[in-house]
Scaffold this motif. Sequence first.
Motif, PDB file in Angstrom:
ATOM      1  N   ASP A  99       7.688   1.472   2.272  1.00 59.49           N
ATOM      2  CA  ASP A  99       7.839   2.713   2.083  1.00 59.49           C
ATOM      3  C   ASP A  99       8.106   3.225   3.227  1.00 59.49           C
ATOM      4  O   ASP A  99       7.946   2.322   4.291  1.00 59.49           O
ATOM      5  N   LEU A 100       8.987   3.765   3.811  1.00 60.97           N
ATOM      6  CA  LEU A 100       9.584   3.985   4.948  1.00 60.97           C
ATOM      7  C   LEU A 100       8.914   5.147   5.846  1.00 60.97           C
ATOM      8  O   LEU A 100       8.830   5.691   7.115  1.00 60.97           O
ATOM      9  N   GLY A 101       7.602   5.533   4.763  1.00 62.24           N
ATOM     10  CA  GLY A 101       7.029   6.839   6.088  1.00 62.24           C
ATOM     11  C   GLY A 101       5.953   6.334   6.702  1.00 62.24           C
ATOM     12  O   GLY A 101       5.848   5.061   7.011  1.00 62.24           O
ATOM     13  N   ASN A 102       4.820   6.448   5.766  1.00 62.68           N
ATOM     14  CA  ASN A 102       3.097   5.749   6.652  1.00 62.68           C
ATOM     15  C   ASN A 102       1.762   5.320   5.625  1.00 62.68           C
ATOM     16  O   ASN A 102       2.936   5.789   4.625  1.00 62.68           O
ATOM     17  N   VAL A 103       1.250   4.676   5.805  1.00 62.03           N
ATOM     18  CA  VAL A 103      -0.231   4.623   5.120  1.00 62.03           C
ATOM     19  C   VAL A 103      -0.567   5.849   4.212  1.00 62.03           C
ATOM     20  O   VAL A 103      -0.501   6.132   3.071  1.00 62.03           O
ATOM     21  N   ALA A 104      -0.670   6.887   4.800  1.00 60.83           N
ATOM     22  CA  ALA A 104      -0.956   8.323   4.448  1.00 60.83           C
ATOM     23  C   ALA A 104       0.282   8.687   3.078  1.00 60.83           C
ATOM     24  O   ALA A 104       0.105   8.924   1.590  1.00 60.83           O
ATOM     25  N   THR A 105       1.206   8.922   3.380  1.00 58.44           N
ATOM     26  CA  THR A 105       2.050   8.817   2.320  1.00 58.44           C
ATOM     27  C   THR A 105       1.919   7.830   0.845  1.00 58.44           C
ATOM     28  O   THR A 105       2.076   8.362  -0.166  1.00 58.44           O
ATOM     29  N   THR A 107      -0.936   6.375  -0.123  1.00 53.07           N
ATOM     30  CA  THR A 107      -1.360   6.748  -0.377  1.00 53.07           C
ATOM     31  C   THR A 107      -1.748   7.887  -1.817  1.00 53.07           C
ATOM     32  O   THR A 107      -2.013   7.877  -2.666  1.00 53.07           O
ATOM     33  N   SER A 108      -0.254   8.572  -1.731  1.00 55.87           N
ATOM     34  CA  SER A 108      -0.398   9.687  -1.966  1.00 55.87           C
ATOM     35  C   SER A 108       0.561   9.116  -2.981  1.00 55.87           C
ATOM     36  O   SER A 108       0.865  10.428  -3.389  1.00 55.87           O
ATOM     37  N   GLY A 109       0.851   7.855  -3.438  1.00 60.15           N
ATOM     38  CA  GLY A 109       2.274   7.747  -4.170  1.00 60.15           C
ATOM     39  C   GLY A 109       3.787   8.035  -3.484  1.00 60.15           C
ATOM     40  O   GLY A 109       4.304   7.833  -4.016  1.00 60.15           O
ATOM     41  N   GLY A 110       3.730   7.698  -2.492  1.00 58.87           N
ATOM     42  CA  GLY A 110       5.569   8.152  -2.027  1.00 58.87           C
ATOM     43  C   GLY A 110       6.108   6.700  -1.992  1.00 58.87           C
ATOM     44  O   GLY A 110       4.975   5.759  -1.134  1.00 58.87           O
ATOM     45  N   VAL A 111       6.613   6.418  -2.531  1.00 60.64           N
ATOM     46  CA  VAL A 111       6.700   4.983  -2.471  1.00 60.64           C
ATOM     47  C   VAL A 111       8.576   4.478  -2.875  1.00 60.64           C
ATOM     48  O   VAL A 111       9.137   5.194  -3.896  1.00 60.64           O
ATOM     49  N   ASP A 112       9.713   3.901  -2.008  1.00 59.52           N
ATOM     50  CA  ASP A 112      10.904   4.047  -1.852  1.00 59.52           C
ATOM     51  C   ASP A 112      11.222   2.991  -2.582  1.00 59.52           C
ATOM     52  O   ASP A 112      12.050   3.111  -3.792  1.00 59.52           O
ATOM     53  N   TYR A 113      10.539   1.796  -2.891  1.00 61.09           N
ATOM     54  CA  TYR A 113      10.834   0.797  -4.363  1.00 61.09           C
ATOM     55  C   TYR A 113       9.676   0.339  -4.273  1.00 61.09           C
ATOM     56  O   TYR A 113       8.456   0.107  -3.323  1.00 61.09           O
ATOM     57  N   TRP A 114      10.042  -0.524  -5.607  1.00 60.35           N
ATOM     58  CA  TRP A 114       8.534  -1.205  -6.707  1.00 60.35           C
ATOM     59  C   TRP A 114       9.254  -2.467  -7.300  1.00 60.35           C
ATOM     60  O   TRP A 114      10.200  -2.909  -7.055  1.00 60.35           O
ATOM     61  N   GLY A 115       8.496  -3.136  -6.881  1.00 57.39           N
ATOM     62  CA  GLY A 115       8.562  -4.983  -7.446  1.00 57.39           C
ATOM     63  C   GLY A 115       8.725  -4.448  -9.140  1.00 57.39           C
ATOM     64  O   GLY A 115       7.872  -3.186  -9.154  1.00 57.39           O
ATOM     65  N   LYS A 116       8.046  -5.756  -9.448  1.00 57.31           N
ATOM     66  CA  LYS A 116       8.723  -5.381 -11.465  1.00 57.31           C
ATOM     67  C   LYS A 116       7.230  -5.763 -11.893  1.00 57.31           C
ATOM     68  O   LYS A 116       7.019  -5.226 -13.015  1.00 57.31           O
ATOM     69  N   GLY A 117       6.195  -5.952 -10.297  1.00 61.98           N
ATOM     70  CA  GLY A 117       4.608  -6.441 -11.448  1.00 61.98           C
ATOM     71  C   GLY A 117       4.606  -7.608 -12.050  1.00 61.98           C
ATOM     72  O   GLY A 117       5.500  -8.094 -11.800  1.00 61.98           O
ATOM     73  N   THR A 118       3.309  -7.774 -11.824  1.00 58.07           N
ATOM     74  CA  THR A 118       2.455  -9.083 -12.530  1.00 58.07           C
ATOM     75  C   THR A 118       1.096  -9.226 -12.714  1.00 58.07           C
ATOM     76  O   THR A 118       0.238  -7.787 -12.697  1.00 58.07           O
ATOM     77  N   LEU A 119       0.909  -9.823 -14.250  1.00 49.43           N
ATOM     78  CA  LEU A 119      -0.214  -9.706 -14.869  1.00 49.43           C
ATOM     79  C   LEU A 119      -1.676  -9.610 -14.275  1.00 49.43           C
ATOM     80  O   LEU A 119      -1.457 -10.867 -13.611  1.00 49.43           O
ATOM     81  N   VAL A 120      -2.617  -9.413 -14.151  1.00 48.06           N
ATOM     82  CA  VAL A 120      -3.736  -9.792 -13.981  1.00 48.06           C
ATOM     83  C   VAL A 120      -4.822  -9.323 -15.064  1.00 48.06           C
ATOM     84  O   VAL A 120      -5.622  -8.022 -15.009  1.00 48.06           O
ATOM     85  N   THR A 121      -5.185  -9.819 -15.348  1.00 48.18           N
ATOM     86  CA  THR A 121      -6.390  -9.686 -16.546  1.00 48.18           C
ATOM     87  C   THR A 121      -8.063 -11.152 -15.885  1.00 48.18           C
ATOM     88  O   THR A 121      -7.864 -11.652 -15.598  1.00 48.18           O
ATOM     89  N   VAL A 122      -8.849 -10.392 -16.045  1.00 49.94           N
ATOM     90  CA  VAL A 122      -9.950 -10.937 -15.841  1.00 49.94           C
ATOM     91  C   VAL A 122     -11.139 -10.693 -17.171  1.00 49.94           C
ATOM     92  O   VAL A 122     -10.921  -9.221 -17.950  1.00 49.94           O
ATOM     93  N   SER A 123     -11.328 -11.282 -17.502  1.00 53.28           N
ATOM     94  CA  SER A 123     -12.353 -12.015 -18.753  1.00 53.28           C
ATOM     95  C   SER A 123     -13.906 -11.274 -17.982  1.00 53.28           C
ATOM     96  O   SER A 123     -14.273 -11.775 -16.849  1.00 53.28           O
ATOM     97  N   SER A 124     -14.878 -10.641 -18.686  1.00 50.67           N
ATOM     98  CA  SER A 124     -15.539 -10.632 -18.715  1.00 50.67           C
ATOM     99  C   SER A 124     -16.950 -11.692 -19.667  1.00 50.67           C
ATOM    100  O   SER A 124     -16.065 -12.508 -20.659  1.00 50.67           O
TER     101      SER A 124
END
Length: 124
Positions: A99-105, A107-124
């Motif tokens: 995001d071109l904003g700041n850390v605060a923005t 934190t509030s969900g302001g995002v210009d670009y997203w990646g496609k994601g990576t799965l993290v699975t934690v087994s108990s």
Amino acid sequence: QVQLVESGGGLVQAGGSLRLSCAASGLTYSTYIMGWFRQAPGKERMFVAAISRSGSITDYAGSVKGRFTISRDNAKKTVYLLMNSLKSEDTAVYYCAADLGNVATMTSGGVDYWGKGTLVTVSS
């Protein structure tokens, strides 16, 4: 075009550690706030961590503070998320964000670009 490519996800036992990486291209990386969000099954995407352009300012969700560390390497155009003391409730798809904003923005969900994601699975 802008690309954010996450890596490092996988299966880990509770109490273990993982380090996620996100390589950016197609943008002037050093001008962007970088961060991580996650989405657990059946839940909304939520903020995890953000880091300022220089790396001097960071912010974390309360649920991960003290366990996760965000960092960035502007020369490599990469942001990292070191996750320690993982819990089953950390299981989610983790998304890199810019995001071109700041850390605060972010934190509030302001995002210009997203990646496609990576799965993290934690087994108990």
